[in-house]
Scaffold this motif. Structure first.
Motif, mmCIF file in Angstrom:
data_model
loop_
_atom_site.group_PDB
_atom_site.id
_atom_site.type_symbol
_atom_site.label_atom_id
_atom_site.label_comp_id
_atom_site.label_asym_id
_atom_site.label_seq_id
_atom_site.Cartn_x
_atom_site.Cartn_y
_atom_site.Cartn_z
ATOM 1 N N GLU A 277 44.172 31.990 38.295
ATOM 2 C CA GLU A 277 42.871 31.680 38.897
ATOM 3 C C GLU A 277 41.746 31.773 37.870
ATOM 4 O O GLU A 277 40.778 31.013 37.915
ATOM 5 C CB GLU A 277 42.588 32.638 40.052
ATOM 6 N N ALA A 278 41.888 32.708 36.928
ATOM 7 C CA ALA A 278 40.841 32.910 35.926
ATOM 8 C C ALA A 278 40.916 31.890 34.792
ATOM 9 O O ALA A 278 39.985 31.803 33.984
ATOM 10 C CB ALA A 278 40.940 34.319 35.348
ATOM 11 N N GLY A 279 42.006 31.133 34.718
ATOM 12 C CA GLY A 279 42.136 30.125 33.681
ATOM 13 C C GLY A 279 42.361 30.708 32.298
ATOM 14 O O GLY A 279 42.019 30.083 31.288
ATOM 15 N N ILE A 280 42.950 31.901 32.225
ATOM 16 C CA ILE A 280 43.232 32.513 30.927
ATOM 17 C C ILE A 280 44.731 32.451 30.641
ATOM 18 O O ILE A 280 45.532 32.240 31.545
ATOM 19 C CB ILE A 280 42.756 33.983 30.875
ATOM 20 N N GLN A 281 45.079 32.619 29.369
ATOM 21 C CA GLN A 281 46.492 32.660 28.986
ATOM 22 C C GLN A 281 46.704 33.880 28.093
ATOM 23 O O GLN A 281 46.397 33.846 26.904
ATOM 24 C CB GLN A 281 46.926 31.383 28.274
ATOM 25 N N GLY B 165 44.052 51.361 43.939
ATOM 26 C CA GLY B 165 43.200 51.230 45.115
ATOM 27 C C GLY B 165 42.852 49.812 45.512
ATOM 28 O O GLY B 165 41.887 49.579 46.228
ATOM 29 N N ILE B 166 43.634 48.832 45.079
ATOM 30 C CA ILE B 166 43.380 47.398 45.355
ATOM 31 C C ILE B 166 41.993 47.022 44.837
ATOM 32 O O ILE B 166 41.116 46.540 45.565
ATOM 33 C CB ILE B 166 43.525 47.059 46.864
ATOM 34 N N ASN B 167 41.793 47.263 43.560
ATOM 35 C CA ASN B 167 40.552 46.886 42.886
ATOM 36 C C ASN B 167 40.757 45.508 42.271
ATOM 37 O O ASN B 167 41.623 45.324 41.418
ATOM 38 C CB ASN B 167 40.205 47.911 41.809
ATOM 39 N N VAL B 168 39.965 44.543 42.712
ATOM 40 C CA VAL B 168 40.162 43.145 42.349
ATOM 41 C C VAL B 168 39.187 42.747 41.248
ATOM 42 O O VAL B 168 37.964 42.796 41.438
ATOM 43 C CB VAL B 168 39.964 42.233 43.578
ATOM 44 N N ALA B 169 39.717 42.342 40.120
ATOM 45 C CA ALA B 169 38.864 41.858 39.034
ATOM 46 C C ALA B 169 38.406 40.434 39.321
ATOM 47 O O ALA B 169 39.193 39.590 39.737
ATOM 48 C CB ALA B 169 39.616 41.906 37.709
ATOM 49 N N ARG B 170 37.129 40.187 39.080
ATOM 50 C CA ARG B 170 36.609 38.816 39.219
ATOM 51 C C ARG B 170 37.173 37.924 38.119
ATOM 52 O O ARG B 170 37.445 38.379 37.012
ATOM 53 C CB ARG B 170 35.082 38.831 39.129
ATOM 54 N N ALA B 171 37.320 36.651 38.448
ATOM 55 C CA ALA B 171 37.816 35.700 37.448
ATOM 56 C C ALA B 171 36.890 35.659 36.241
ATOM 57 O O ALA B 171 37.350 35.572 35.090
ATOM 58 C CB ALA B 171 37.956 34.314 38.070
#
Length: 422
Positions: free
Chosen positions: A259-263, A216-222
């Motif tokens: 964008e979230a700066g994770i690896q 459903g195009i659910n966008v997780a925040r960074a």
């Protein structure tokens, strides 16, 4: 646009009832180029579907097509299993230099088989092998594929029911904002992990989409993604990011998690990694996780050399100078502006609009409205699909190479379709 009913009898009598997209688009497509598809009767359709995200560079992209034709004309290897070939070498070198090294990633590249669910199955299998544990945590409304392991970490009840057997060793947790901000992030998840009486088998890994496309195009925040990465690290769980639909630039950066700066420990890629719409999938993982025995996971079609050729051409054409990311973000702002106008015009009917880059969703209070809008869009010459557990969201997924003019045209058709449906 007047559409004459084509003769679909052979599809209806010979092809399985499982077919789906063709039911919403009852025509016979014949050609495709760029952001357009053409049927046998000469009708033109603007494509806001892009092969479910497999055609980020458009249909029959001329640069990629030239590279492919040149390779085939010189009798380049087409089928190679996991043999070393010049096409595979060129792809690995380009992927390492253009994508991995600039992002500080030293991940190994595995070719698990040609589809997204193959990449997910390999990721789950490796995580369990590394950690010696069976349980995998996924999230509400997740979609990770249609084979049994991938279905076990998929949320959709209809798709899960098709398995025909119990889907085990998967535990769902609330995705970002699933509880409408009523509880702090991960309070339930972490409590279960810490409580010796919770009954939760300690997971080997957590698998997540940064934007849930089918869900459903659910966008997780960074910030939510960063907190998830931290939780995984503190509790000795691997973090798997499923970037099959949202990777390869769909959200702007090449990987959607940048964008979230994770690896992540493990990343899955498919769909547009091949560039041209041909099957190709990758499972990427940190070097210390590469504990496979030779041949322990394989597949006949994991060495799709023509896809290596077009994938390499796509990387060299679109990912060496940073312009693709900027262009996608600009196109995304164009979409956001148009969707905001639609939402304001239909304030009592539109529940929400949301997205990142060039993946957006338009949700309606009336859950049947999205299908009606998609049907009217087709009649007006726009290919667009729905998503969400009840198909309540109109899903915009145009190619990244679409022009501003083509994008505007499609957005105007969408606005008209919303006005003309109830």
């Amino acid at each position: 646009m007047t559409i004459t009913q084509p003769d679909l009898s052979v599809f209806e009598t010979v092809e399985s009832e499982v077919r789906s997209y063709c039911r919403g688009w009852p025509t016979i497509f014949d050609r495709a180029q760029g952001a357009h598809m053409y049927d046998e009767d000469g009708h033109t359709y603007l494509d806001f579907f892009a092969g479910a995200g497999s055609l980020n560079y458009g249909h029959n992209n001329p640069v990629l097509k030239r590279a492919l034709l040149d390779y085939l004309e010189r009798d380049g290897v087409v089928h190679g299993l996991d043999m070393s070939t010049s096409a595979k070498r060129a792809f690995l070198e380009a992927f390492q230099e253009t994508i991995l090294k600039p992002r500080g990633m030293d991940h190994k590249v595995m070719f698990p088989g040609p589809t997204g669910t193959n990449a997910v199955e390999a990721a789950l299998k490796l995580a369990r092998k590394v950690k010696g544990r069976e349980s995998i945590v996924s999230f509400t409304n997740a979609f990770h594929g249609m084979s049994l392991g991938s279905l076990a970490v998929t949320g959709n009840a209809f798709k899960r029911a098709g398995a025909g057997i119990p889907l085990v060793h998967g535990t769902p947790m609330p995705f970002d904002d699933y509880l409408d901000g009523a509880t702090p992030d991960f309070i339930w998840f972490e409590r279960l992990l810490e409580d010796q009486g919770s009954g939760l088998n300690k997971p080997a890994a957590v698998i997540v989409e940064t934007v849930q496309g089918e869900g459903g195009i659910n966008v997780a925040r960074a910030s939510w993604l960063r907190a998830l990465a931290d939780l995984c690290h503190r509790h000795d769980m691997l973090l798997i990011v499923d970037d099959i639909q949202m990777g390869c630039g769909r959200t702007g950066a090449f990987f959607s998690f940048e964008e979230a700066g994770i690896q992540p420990d493990i990343v899955t890629l498919s769909k547009s990694i091949g560039g041209y719409g041909m099957p190709l999938a990758l499972t990427l993982f940190k070097p210390e996780l590469d504990i496979w025995e030779p041949g322990e996971h394989n597949g006949t079609f994991r060495g799709n050399n023509p896809a290596f050729v077009t994938a390499t051409a796509a990387l060299e054409t679109y990912w060496t100078d940073g312009q693709m990311e900027k262009q996608t973000l600009a196109r995304g702002e164009q979409v956001e502006t148009a969707l905001r106008a639609i939402a304001e015009e239909h304030a009592g009917e539109v529940a929400d609009f949301r997205g990142r880059g060039l993946v957006w969703g338009l949700e309606f209070h009336n859950k049947n409205r999205a299908n009606a809008v998609a049907k009217r869009c087709f009649e007006l010459g726009l290919l667009i699909e729905t998503s969400g557990p009840e198909s309540e969201v109109v899903k915009l997924l145009p190619s990244l190479t679409i022009t501003p003019e083509e994008l505007d045209e499609g957005l105007r058709v969408l606005a008209r379709a919303v006005r003309e449906t109830v």
